[in-house]
Write a protein that holds these residues in place. Structure first.
Motif, PDB file in Angstrom:
ATOM      1  N   ASN A   1      37.711  43.602  29.754  1.00  0.00           N
ATOM      2  CA  ASN A   1      37.439  43.978  28.357  1.00  0.00           C
ATOM      3  C   ASN A   1      37.980  42.927  27.396  1.00  0.00           C
ATOM      4  N   PHE A   2      38.836  42.036  27.901  1.00  0.00           N
ATOM      5  CA  PHE A   2      39.486  41.039  27.042  1.00  0.00           C
ATOM      6  C   PHE A   2      39.087  39.621  27.433  1.00  0.00           C
ATOM      7  N   VAL A   3      38.783  39.420  28.707  1.00  0.00           N
ATOM      8  CA  VAL A   3      38.307  38.120  29.206  1.00  0.00           C
ATOM      9  C   VAL A   3      36.858  38.357  29.623  1.00  0.00           C
ATOM     10  N   THR A   4      35.947  37.964  28.747  1.00  0.00           N
ATOM     11  CA  THR A   4      34.564  38.423  28.937  1.00  0.00           C
ATOM     12  C   THR A   4      33.658  37.359  29.561  1.00  0.00           C
ATOM     13  N   ASP A   5      34.245  36.234  29.970  1.00  0.00           N
ATOM     14  CA  ASP A   5      33.373  35.148  30.445  1.00  0.00           C
ATOM     15  C   ASP A   5      33.136  35.164  31.959  1.00  0.00           C
ATOM     16  N   GLY A   6      33.507  36.254  32.628  1.00  0.00           N
ATOM     17  CA  GLY A   6      33.212  36.381  34.058  1.00  0.00           C
ATOM     18  C   GLY A   6      34.080  35.520  34.954  1.00  0.00           C
ATOM     19  N   SER A   7      35.203  35.033  34.422  1.00  0.00           N
ATOM     20  CA  SER A   7      35.985  34.076  35.204  1.00  0.00           C
ATOM     21  C   SER A   7      37.085  34.714  36.052  1.00  0.00           C
ATOM     22  N   LEU A   8      37.279  36.023  35.938  1.00  0.00           N
ATOM     23  CA  LEU A   8      38.367  36.659  36.695  1.00  0.00           C
ATOM     24  C   LEU A   8      37.880  37.140  38.048  1.00  0.00           C
ATOM     25  N   GLY A   9      38.760  37.163  39.029  1.00  0.00           N
ATOM     26  CA  GLY A   9      38.352  37.662  40.336  1.00  0.00           C
ATOM     27  C   GLY A   9      39.547  38.110  41.153  1.00  0.00           C
ATOM     28  N   LEU A  10      39.268  38.481  42.404  1.00  0.00           N
ATOM     29  CA  LEU A  10      40.309  38.955  43.318  1.00  0.00           C
ATOM     30  C   LEU A  10      40.344  38.112  44.577  1.00  0.00           C
ATOM     31  N   LYS A  11      41.540  37.865  45.062  1.00  0.00           N
ATOM     32  CA  LYS A  11      41.699  37.280  46.394  1.00  0.00           C
ATOM     33  C   LYS A  11      42.328  38.377  47.260  1.00  0.00           C
ATOM     34  N   TRP A  12      41.833  38.512  48.500  1.00  0.00           N
ATOM     35  CA  TRP A  12      42.352  39.579  49.359  1.00  0.00           C
ATOM     36  C   TRP A  12      43.852  39.429  49.590  1.00  0.00           C
ATOM     37  N   PRO A  13      44.666  40.491  49.550  1.00  0.00           N
ATOM     38  CA  PRO A  13      44.194  41.844  49.297  1.00  0.00           C
ATOM     39  C   PRO A  13      44.114  42.190  47.813  1.00  0.00           C
ATOM     40  N   ASN A  14      45.037  41.624  47.017  1.00  0.00           N
ATOM     41  CA  ASN A  14      45.036  42.096  45.627  1.00  0.00           C
ATOM     42  C   ASN A  14      45.605  41.089  44.631  1.00  0.00           C
ATOM     43  N   ASP A  15      45.400  39.807  44.891  1.00  0.00           N
ATOM     44  CA  ASP A  15      45.804  38.820  43.879  1.00  0.00           C
ATOM     45  C   ASP A  15      44.767  38.792  42.771  1.00  0.00           C
ATOM     46  N   LEU A  16      45.245  38.731  41.529  1.00  0.00           N
ATOM     47  CA  LEU A  16      44.332  38.568  40.393  1.00  0.00           C
ATOM     48  C   LEU A  16      44.199  37.061  40.168  1.00  0.00           C
ATOM     49  N   VAL A  17      42.963  36.591  40.087  1.00  0.00           N
ATOM     50  CA  VAL A  17      42.728  35.145  40.121  1.00  0.00           C
ATOM     51  C   VAL A  17      41.928  34.699  38.899  1.00  0.00           C
ATOM     52  N   PHE A  18      42.329  33.534  38.369  1.00  0.00           N
ATOM     53  CA  PHE A  18      41.562  32.885  37.307  1.00  0.00           C
ATOM     54  C   PHE A  18      41.588  31.376  37.581  1.00  0.00           C
ATOM     55  N   ALA A  19      40.434  30.750  37.523  1.00  0.00           N
ATOM     56  CA  ALA A  19      40.312  29.302  37.719  1.00  0.00           C
ATOM     57  C   ALA A  19      41.020  28.831  38.992  1.00  0.00           C
ATOM     58  N   ASN A  20      40.767  29.545  40.096  1.00  0.00           N
ATOM     59  CA  ASN A  20      41.328  29.191  41.401  1.00  0.00           C
ATOM     60  C   ASN A  20      42.853  29.223  41.469  1.00  0.00           C
ATOM     61  N   LYS A  21      43.478  29.944  40.551  1.00  0.00           N
ATOM     62  CA  LYS A  21      44.938  30.101  40.592  1.00  0.00           C
ATOM     63  C   LYS A  21      45.284  31.586  40.521  1.00  0.00           C
ATOM     64  N   LYS A  22      46.453  31.908  41.090  1.00  0.00           N
ATOM     65  CA  LYS A  22      46.921  33.297  41.039  1.00  0.00           C
ATOM     66  C   LYS A  22      47.542  33.579  39.667  1.00  0.00           C
ATOM     67  N   VAL A  23      47.005  34.559  38.960  1.00  0.00           N
ATOM     68  CA  VAL A  23      47.552  34.898  37.637  1.00  0.00           C
ATOM     69  C   VAL A  23      48.163  36.295  37.610  1.00  0.00           C
TER      70      VAL A  23
END
Ligand code: BTN
Length: 248
Positions: free
Chosen positions: A98-120
């Motif tokens: 809802n705050f980062v709307t450019d589709g750049s966020l994701g998950l690495k198994w099991p539950n790392d929150l990822v942005f631009a290939n880094k753990k955030v």
């Protein structure tokens, strides 16, 4: 930097169901949840800074007072069978989107929150027995500003979200309440859609040693990894494994 704001965090939330404690400094919000009496559906513990922040697999979670999120959601409610750590990843990404709307966020198994290939961000689930009930402790750390970083750590500083932390936490809590009330529909597909390494080559690490290289094919209904190797698909037990070769 705005401090965490209780009114904003609890906006649109049924106050009879949720208790909250906000600290300037604490050892670990997860540890605090083990010390207190939980007498609401959900107990929220948040801190501006943790001095003994805990990560997965016994690691430390760097938790300076720089405007990051250090949040624990504790509940005695029976949660459905879906793996809580993976579900929490989905609930966090849905809130952050809802705050980062450019589709750049994701998950690495099991539950790392990822942005631009880094753990955030990361999630640490713990469980304790309290009488005849299970206490689920869901620890969530999200970095908006980390000045000292390991090479694979990142932050979301690009989006200037520090002043929106209370609103983001509010969105995470609302998602969590919806989950405990209604469950989550088709969580496997949701998780796989958010995963940044679907159909990519991964390295599987056990006891600090790479034991396998294979193609990641998603997760089964228990949240275990499905891989493709030597012309066959197989499932890997959770254990102490982690995936390498994703962060750049
Ligand atoms: C990980 O290693 O990826 C999990 C990190 C979890 C950090 C959060 S911050 C709030 C909560 N309190 C802690 O001590 N750890 C979790």
């Amino acid at each position: 930097m705005n401090k965490l704001n209780k009114k904003e965090i609890l906006s649109n939330i049924d106050r009879t169901r949720v208790n909250i404690n906000i600290f300037d400094q604490i050892d670990s919000t997860n540890e605090e949840s083990k010390r207190i009496k939980i007498n609401s559906d959900i107990h929220i513990i948040i801190a501006e800074e943790q001095i003994k922040g805990k990560g997965r697999l016994g690691k430390k979670w760097s938790s300076p007072n720089l405007g990051n999120i250090y949040l624990t959601i504790a509940t005695l409610k029976e949660l459905n069978d879906a793996p809580l750590s993976l579900i929490t990843g989905i609930l966090c990404i849905e809130a952050l989107k809802n705050f980062v709307t450019d589709g750049s966020l994701g998950l690495k198994w099991p539950n790392d929150l990822v942005f631009a290939n880094k753990k955030v961000g990361g999630i640490l689930i713990e469980r304790e027995i309290k009488g005849n009930k299970n206490l689920s402790i869901i620890g969530i750390g999200i970095n908006f500003d980390l000045q000292e970083k390991e090479s694979w750590w990142g932050d979301l500083s690009k989006y200037e979200l520090k002043s929106k932390r209370s609103k983001i936490i509010n969105n995470i809590i609302l998602n969590f309440i919806d989950f405990i009330d209604n469950g989550i529909y088709d969580w496997q597909s949701k998780w796989e859609d958010m995963c940044i390494h679907m159909n990519k080559e991964i390295k599987i690490l056990r006891n600090n040693e790479i034991t396998d290289t294979a193609i990641f094919k998603g997760i089964n209904k228990e949240g275990k990894i499905k891989i493709f190797k030597n012309d066959e698909e197989k499932t890997i037990e959770f254990g102490e494994i982690s995936i390498k070769g994703i962060y750049k």
